[in-house]
Scaffold this motif. Sequence first.
Motif, PDB file in Angstrom:
ATOM      1  N   SER A 240      12.107 -18.634 -99.621  1.00  0.00           N
ATOM      2  CA  SER A 240      11.606 -18.297 -98.294  1.00  0.00           C
ATOM      3  C   SER A 240      12.260 -19.176 -97.232  1.00  0.00           C
TER       4      SER A 240
ATOM      5  N   PHE B  18      10.472  -8.339 -94.277  1.00  0.00           N
ATOM      6  CA  PHE B  18       9.727  -7.743 -95.384  1.00  0.00           C
ATOM      7  C   PHE B  18       9.568  -8.735 -96.530  1.00  0.00           C
ATOM      8  N   ARG B  19      10.660  -9.418 -96.883  1.00  0.00           N
ATOM      9  CA  ARG B  19      10.599 -10.360 -98.007  1.00  0.00           C
ATOM     10  C   ARG B  19       9.780 -11.592 -97.678  1.00  0.00           C
TER      11      ARG B  19
ATOM     12  N   THR C 115       7.258 -11.837 -95.352  1.00  0.00           N
ATOM     13  CA  THR C 115       5.836 -11.562 -95.110  1.00  0.00           C
ATOM     14  C   THR C 115       5.076 -11.203 -96.384  1.00  0.00           C
ATOM     15  N   LYS C 116       5.775 -10.933 -97.480  1.00  0.00           N
ATOM     16  CA  LYS C 116       5.086 -10.707 -98.752  1.00  0.00           C
ATOM     17  C   LYS C 116       4.385 -11.972 -99.229  1.00  0.00           C
ATOM     18  N   HIS C 117       4.886 -13.123 -98.812  1.00  0.00           N
ATOM     19  CA  HIS C 117       4.379 -14.395 -99.328  1.00  0.00           C
ATOM     20  C   HIS C 117       3.603 -15.205 -98.298  1.00  0.00           C
TER      21      HIS C 117
ATOM     22  N   SER D 223       0.345 -15.962 -96.027  1.00  0.00           N
ATOM     23  CA  SER D 223      -1.086 -15.641 -96.007  1.00  0.00           C
ATOM     24  C   SER D 223      -1.639 -15.588 -94.581  1.00  0.00           C
TER      25      SER D 223
ATOM     26  N   LYS E  88       2.211 -13.138 -89.820  1.00  0.00           N
ATOM     27  CA  LYS E  88       2.692 -11.826 -90.257  1.00  0.00           C
ATOM     28  C   LYS E  88       2.761 -10.869 -89.076  1.00  0.00           C
TER      29      LYS E  88
ATOM     30  N   TRP F  43       6.060  -8.816 -87.588  1.00  0.00           N
ATOM     31  CA  TRP F  43       6.146  -7.357 -87.539  1.00  0.00           C
ATOM     32  C   TRP F  43       6.133  -6.808 -86.118  1.00  0.00           C
TER      33      TRP F  43
ATOM     34  N   ASN G 159       7.349 -20.556 -89.498  1.00  0.00           N
ATOM     35  CA  ASN G 159       7.285 -20.405 -90.948  1.00  0.00           C
ATOM     36  C   ASN G 159       8.092 -21.494 -91.643  1.00  0.00           C
TER      37      ASN G 159
END
Length: 112
Positions: free
Chosen positions: A3, A53-54, A56-58, A60, A65, A69, A106
């Motif tokens: 990440s 996409f990759r 925001t999968k991880h 919380s 997020k 987006w 992030n």
Amino acid sequence: MKSKILDLIGVSAAVLCLIHCMAFPLLMVIPLGISHNPYIDLFFLAIGLVVVFRITKHISSFWLKSLFWISIVLIAISIGLDLFFHWHSELIFVGAAGLIVAHLINFKNHKH
């Protein structure tokens, strides 16, 4: 670790996109014979979509997020307006700045 690398790629692409979007109108004033190519913007959007996409999968955090987006959606709307209506929207600047901020937040939240 993955990440962290994605954040570096994402912030680099967003900064390059922002520089491209800010410098190109200035280059249009100089008679160099160049014209705007919206497919360059689509290239930056594609990179941004994959990275966001990759990442925001991880994540919380809902607000982080959302920032990712919303920024991507603003960029996509601006590029769509350019492609279909030949109208250059300032939303792309807001979206690129939002992506830069989101990636930096992030990156800062990573455990180093």
